[in-house]
Design a protein around this motif. Structure first.
Motif, PDB file in Angstrom:
ATOM      1  N   PRO A 158       1.089  10.487   0.770  1.00 33.16           N
ATOM      2  CA  PRO A 158       0.869   9.976   2.129  1.00 33.16           C
ATOM      3  C   PRO A 158      -0.122  10.805   2.937  1.00 33.16           C
ATOM      4  O   PRO A 158      -1.050  10.270   3.532  1.00 33.16           O
ATOM      5  N   ASP A 159       0.031  12.109   2.958  1.00 32.16           N
ATOM      6  CA  ASP A 159      -0.869  12.886   3.783  1.00 32.16           C
ATOM      7  C   ASP A 159      -2.239  13.056   3.148  1.00 32.16           C
ATOM      8  O   ASP A 159      -3.243  13.177   3.830  1.00 32.16           O
ATOM      9  N   GLY A 160      -2.286  13.061   1.803  1.00 32.95           N
ATOM     10  CA  GLY A 160      -3.587  13.070   1.140  1.00 32.95           C
ATOM     11  C   GLY A 160      -4.418  11.900   1.630  1.00 32.95           C
ATOM     12  O   GLY A 160      -5.614  12.029   1.892  1.00 32.95           O
ATOM     13  N   GLY A 161      -3.768  10.756   1.783  1.00 36.09           N
ATOM     14  CA  GLY A 161      -4.463   9.578   2.282  1.00 36.09           C
ATOM     15  C   GLY A 161      -4.856   9.708   3.738  1.00 36.09           C
ATOM     16  O   GLY A 161      -5.962   9.342   4.142  1.00 36.09           O
ATOM     17  N   LEU A 162      -3.957  10.245   4.548  1.00 35.70           N
ATOM     18  CA  LEU A 162      -4.260  10.393   5.975  1.00 35.70           C
ATOM     19  C   LEU A 162      -5.427  11.363   6.173  1.00 35.70           C
ATOM     20  O   LEU A 162      -6.339  11.104   6.971  1.00 35.70           O
ATOM     21  N   THR A 163      -5.402  12.455   5.436  1.00 33.73           N
ATOM     22  CA  THR A 163      -6.468  13.435   5.544  1.00 33.73           C
ATOM     23  C   THR A 163      -7.791  12.842   5.073  1.00 33.73           C
ATOM     24  O   THR A 163      -8.833  13.022   5.723  1.00 33.73           O
ATOM     25  N   ALA A 164      -7.770  12.140   3.954  1.00 38.46           N
ATOM     26  CA  ALA A 164      -8.997  11.568   3.414  1.00 38.46           C
ATOM     27  C   ALA A 164      -9.606  10.571   4.397  1.00 38.46           C
ATOM     28  O   ALA A 164     -10.816  10.559   4.628  1.00 38.46           O
ATOM     29  N   SER A 165      -8.772   9.746   4.998  1.00 37.71           N
ATOM     30  CA  SER A 165      -9.292   8.746   5.936  1.00 37.71           C
ATOM     31  C   SER A 165      -9.895   9.422   7.162  1.00 37.71           C
ATOM     32  O   SER A 165     -10.970   9.055   7.644  1.00 37.71           O
ATOM     33  N   THR A 166      -9.196  10.432   7.676  1.00 35.35           N
ATOM     34  CA  THR A 166      -9.663  11.117   8.880  1.00 35.35           C
ATOM     35  C   THR A 166     -11.012  11.792   8.644  1.00 35.35           C
ATOM     36  O   THR A 166     -11.947  11.651   9.440  1.00 35.35           O
ATOM     37  N   TYR A 167     -11.116  12.514   7.545  1.00 37.08           N
ATOM     38  CA  TYR A 167     -12.319  13.310   7.336  1.00 37.08           C
ATOM     39  C   TYR A 167     -13.446  12.523   6.691  1.00 37.08           C
ATOM     40  O   TYR A 167     -14.600  12.953   6.749  1.00 37.08           O
ATOM     41  N   SER A 168     -13.156  11.375   6.097  1.00 35.44           N
ATOM     42  CA  SER A 168     -14.242  10.469   5.725  1.00 35.44           C
ATOM     43  C   SER A 168     -14.933   9.971   6.986  1.00 35.44           C
ATOM     44  O   SER A 168     -16.168   9.871   7.041  1.00 35.44           O
TER      45      SER A 168
ATOM     46  N   THR B 110       0.810  -1.223   0.000  1.00 39.10           N
ATOM     47  CA  THR B 110       0.000   0.000   0.000  1.00 39.10           C
ATOM     48  C   THR B 110       0.843   1.272   0.000  1.00 39.10           C
ATOM     49  O   THR B 110       0.606   2.162  -0.818  1.00 39.10           O
ATOM     50  N   PRO B 111       1.830   1.407   0.898  1.00 37.18           N
ATOM     51  CA  PRO B 111       2.598   2.665   0.851  1.00 37.18           C
ATOM     52  C   PRO B 111       3.319   2.875  -0.474  1.00 37.18           C
ATOM     53  O   PRO B 111       3.386   4.003  -0.967  1.00 37.18           O
ATOM     54  N   LEU B 112       3.830   1.803  -1.082  1.00 40.05           N
ATOM     55  CA  LEU B 112       4.523   1.990  -2.360  1.00 40.05           C
ATOM     56  C   LEU B 112       3.538   2.392  -3.459  1.00 40.05           C
ATOM     57  O   LEU B 112       3.839   3.251  -4.291  1.00 40.05           O
ATOM     58  N   LEU B 113       2.361   1.789  -3.461  1.00 41.69           N
ATOM     59  CA  LEU B 113       1.323   2.214  -4.418  1.00 41.69           C
ATOM     60  C   LEU B 113       0.990   3.682  -4.227  1.00 41.69           C
ATOM     61  O   LEU B 113       0.862   4.450  -5.183  1.00 41.69           O
ATOM     62  N   CYS B 114       0.827   4.060  -2.965  1.00 43.62           N
ATOM     63  CA  CYS B 114       0.468   5.440  -2.643  1.00 43.62           C
ATOM     64  C   CYS B 114       1.558   6.398  -3.126  1.00 43.62           C
ATOM     65  O   CYS B 114       1.259   7.473  -3.652  1.00 43.62           O
ATOM     66  N   LEU B 115       2.818   5.986  -2.983  1.00 42.83           N
ATOM     67  CA  LEU B 115       3.927   6.875  -3.356  1.00 42.83           C
ATOM     68  C   LEU B 115       4.123   6.964  -4.864  1.00 42.83           C
ATOM     69  O   LEU B 115       4.518   8.010  -5.378  1.00 42.83           O
ATOM     70  N   VAL B 116       3.857   5.883  -5.577  1.00 42.66           N
ATOM     71  CA  VAL B 116       4.137   5.871  -7.013  1.00 42.66           C
ATOM     72  C   VAL B 116       2.944   6.349  -7.851  1.00 42.66           C
ATOM     73  O   VAL B 116       3.115   7.072  -8.829  1.00 42.66           O
ATOM     74  N   SER B 117       1.741   5.957  -7.477  1.00 35.19           N
ATOM     75  CA  SER B 117       0.591   6.228  -8.355  1.00 35.19           C
ATOM     76  C   SER B 117       0.383   7.726  -8.552  1.00 35.19           C
ATOM     77  O   SER B 117       0.299   8.215  -9.681  1.00 35.19           O
TER      78      SER B 117
END
Lengths: 498, 498
Positions: free
Chosen positions: B176-186, A136-143
């Motif tokens: 990374p933070d886009g994901g953290l923010t999205a999860s938190t505010y969802s 997951t973190p690698l997908l998140c970083l590359v996509s």
């Protein structure tokens, strides 16, 4: 760059930036005695984004940084223990505590190189349990990085190599790191600079920016600066009261433009003077706070001509609303006429910068006419990089034509011999009934700097043939399979396992 | 939560997460002697996102954290010095070094409350220079958070209060933070949980997840677990070889379903057994790796019935492809028939979870039929929160009808007296020629916890009248101006300044 040991490290992802199902699966593997089984996953696009025929590979530098630092701290393991079943064997958590990526191998397309559907951007192999946690973190970083870089490359192709492209999307980004990533990879994909200061500090992206409407509206015209005097550019001779000098020029400019001298907003002029006092060698006027024609333009000319008398050259103007192309063309005419009228030839060619939701279509229209363009990348998330279809551990080779442009990519099994340039190969386009024949070449480079990756991106794009580079309805670039890989696919389709 | 002093602090934005033009303007203000002038900016939406009539205010907690910690470190100031003109007065950088937010005041809508177009989510006042530097990071923190929370609230409205909604978008997030923010505010907007482990660790979001297709495909069926024995749920009596027990059940299940016992994939069954050994109290089967009907479903039933014999209840199944609704309905029928056939009533009601790009339309279709739904929020960035039109420092009041639902919001000047409930007010809808009259109430709360904000969001939404809550073509919720604010607007339109 700031004086930090590894300034980029602060922007890195953390080990728990992963989906819980990766952790539950890790426990499942561990319980099944398979934690150290050899495993590999691949990351690729299924379709090229934005309707094009190419993507740029990006994000590898972040992946490498993440993998080097990967370690579950005590707090991380404690948190996982709090969300896994309470009777989980404590030995599992001891296993987690000892994990690192020393046994993980990553093969990847070079940062900034072309990527095509189905060709792995990243192949990660190592012990099953740790590779699962990394997915997951690698997908998140590359996509996202690849998507932003591809978007930037498209805008660069539209703008051509000479135009300056400034990214300023931070305020609309998906949170702090969404903005940092977007700024970094817009630069990699071909933009010249970003307004994002943190991207400059942490990633070395060139930063740029001047002033916004709020600066202009904050001045009423009655402000008295503590020091209104500006010394000549050459540094010799007495200073001059810039506001007073601009007021003198205003009368000439208004007479030239056929405006009343009361029409230009005094607060806007005060703001321009204030900015010019702070940035005499980098003065830029934002023209559309009140009225471009009756206020912004004459105020800019008055301050620019006053600066010019002191030996400073104004850098340019910016438009942020309305019909950007039409206004820019008319402003250029005004600059030419004023340059002749006031005998200041440099005024003819000051930059006209435009901004305000510039998408591909607007950029295409603008690129024919203007000298500098400030765009805001717009993202559409349409690709689906996470699902795998082709079996086995694979290697990818880019096959070049005699003119050096990529013809197609070939996937083969990792254990197949490396293809040689000039050697004829039988390959299978997806879904084809018959193989075809081609001749290969190959590409492999170490991880370059961000600026080198940016150069590679432009070089790669320049080598792509026009029919693949086309942004609308491009010819689809082929990705084909080797005979052995095709045979493996066939055998898997026929039976249950190889 | 992890044992950190302030675990959320690590997710906070940093001071240089700002646009360079904010820093250049700061220098301009400083040079003009205006660094400490009183200033205010407001943050609001111009239009509600996604075609609805409401938004949720969110991100305030991140803003407060950012403001509390705001300090330019030496490395930050050095970096700014490196990108500003070399002859910039060193006293400016001394000024930057001493900056903090001790003189900054923030007024905001409570986290999770309803927001309407033009009503400030955030009003930030303080010394001009520091307020300017804060604008971009605060926009970045509030805009995306509010957008995600609004999207989640819409999906929650579609799903109804009982369905479980799991967010699992991390792998496609904007970094990374886009994901953290999205999860938190969802979660804040109404989802029940997230797959994002870091959001659990840093923000206290409930995390959930089980297994992915890669877990299933990694098993061939020939694996031998080091310990295949599972003890009964009650903890008494001898352990049982779960794989062997599942094999016995498989024959009965296949006979019941009219399948050959060789049809279900042995690797899938081995994966289910491995997962059940690790999670006997939380077994869930992912059904669509090979064939839902010929493999996933019989394998799930065999393992679930084997677990049931030991006193464990399977949690459910998940579908990740195909026609989710039709499959879910047919699977429910199979569960009912099998529950009767094997006399295990609990099997009737095991959860059916679906996932795979669930947007509002798909969710609406699913919500009528299913018990649990896993969605992936999809974002469209259509709002424009940064431009200001109404003059002056303003206060916003929410006016409630006699049934407690919001009627409209009123903006007035900050210095106007606070409206009282029951008191008749003359107010101006935007663009209206005549004022209208209404009666007000008001709302002000301290910063609550994330879970409290989530509860407030649901409470606020429940009070919104159905015509405003409607997701397609809603009645537009009115935001009106007080008489004095309208008069100020009129005077500004007539002349150049108030």
């Amino acid at each position: 760059m700031a004086a930090e040991q590894d300034p980029e490290a602060r922007a890195a992802a953390r080990p728990l930036l992963t989906d819980l199902y990766q952790a539950t699966m890790a426990l499942g593997y561990w319980r099944a005695g398979r934690a150290r089984d050899a495993a590999e996953f691949e990351l690729f696009f299924r379709r090229c984004p934005f309707g094009g025929a190419f993507a740029l590979a990006a994000g590898l530098r972040d992946c490498v940084r993440f993998l080097r630092a990967f370690r579950l701290r005590d707090a991380d393991v404690q948190f996982l223990a709090s969300v896994l079943p309470p009777d989980t064997d404590p030995a599992f958590f001891e296993h987690l505590r000892a994990l690192d990526c020393s046994e993980v191998t990553v093969r990847a397309l070079p940062e900034g190189s072309l990527a095509f559907p189905g060709v792995p951007l990243l192949q990660v192999s190592g012990p099953l349990l740790v590779v699962q946690l990394l997915e997951t973190p690698l997908l998140c970083l590359v996509s996202y990085a690849s998507l932003v870089a591809t978007n930037a490359a498209r805008l660069r192709l539209i703008a051509g190599p000479e135009k300056r492209l400034l990214e300023m999307g931070l305020r609309r980004a998906q949170g702090p790191d969404g903005g940092l990533t977007a700024s970094t990879y817009s630069y990699l994909g071909g933009f010249d600079s970003s307004s994002n200061v943190l991207a400059g500090q942490l990633r070395g992206v060139p930063v740029a920016g001047t002033l916004a409407h709020s600066f202009v509206t904050s001045f009423s015209g009655s402000e008295v600066p503590p020091d209104p005097m500006l010394a000549p550019a050459a540094g010799e001779g007495p200073g001059v009261d810039l506001a007073a000098k601009a007021q003198v020029w205003l009368e000439q400019v208004c007479a030239h433009l056929g405006l009343g001298v009361q029409e230009p907003h005094p607060g806007e002029r005060a703001a321009f003077v204030a900015y010019a006092l702070a940035f005499p060698r980098a003065f830029q006027g934002l023209l559309d706070t009140y009225s471009v024609w009756r206020s912004g333009l004459p105020n800019f000319l008055a301050v620019a001509l006053a600066l010019g008398e002191l030996g400073y050259r104004a850098v340019g103007v910016r438009l942020d609303s309305g019909d950007l192309l039409q206004q820019a063309q008319e402003i250029r005419k005004v600059f030419r006429a004023a340059a002749a009228q006031f005998q200041v030839p440099w005024l003819e060619s000051v930059l006209i910068v435009v901004s305000n939701n510039i998408d591909e279509e607007a950029l295409a229209r603008l690129a024919q006419e203007l000298v500098a363009v400030g765009g805001q990348p717009r993202m559409k998330l349409t690709e689906d990089p996470e699902k795998q279809t082709l079996p086995g551990s694979k290697a990818a080779f880019r096959l070049l034509g005699s003119d050096g442009s990529p013809l197609m990519d070939m996937l083969q099994l990792a254990e197949e011999p490396v293809p040689q340039a000039g050697q004829e190969l039988r390959v299978w386009p997806p879904g084809a009934q018959e193989p075809c024949t081609v001749r290969p070449a190959q590409l492999c480079e170490p991880l370059p700097s961000l600026a080198e990756s940016r150069a590679l991106a432009q070089l790669s794009l320049s080598r792509l043939s026009p029919e693949h580079r086309r942004l609308r309805s491009p010819a689809q670039y082929q990705v084909v399979l080797s005979e052995r890989l095709q045979a493996l696919v066939n055998s898997l389709c026929a039976g249950q396992s190889p």
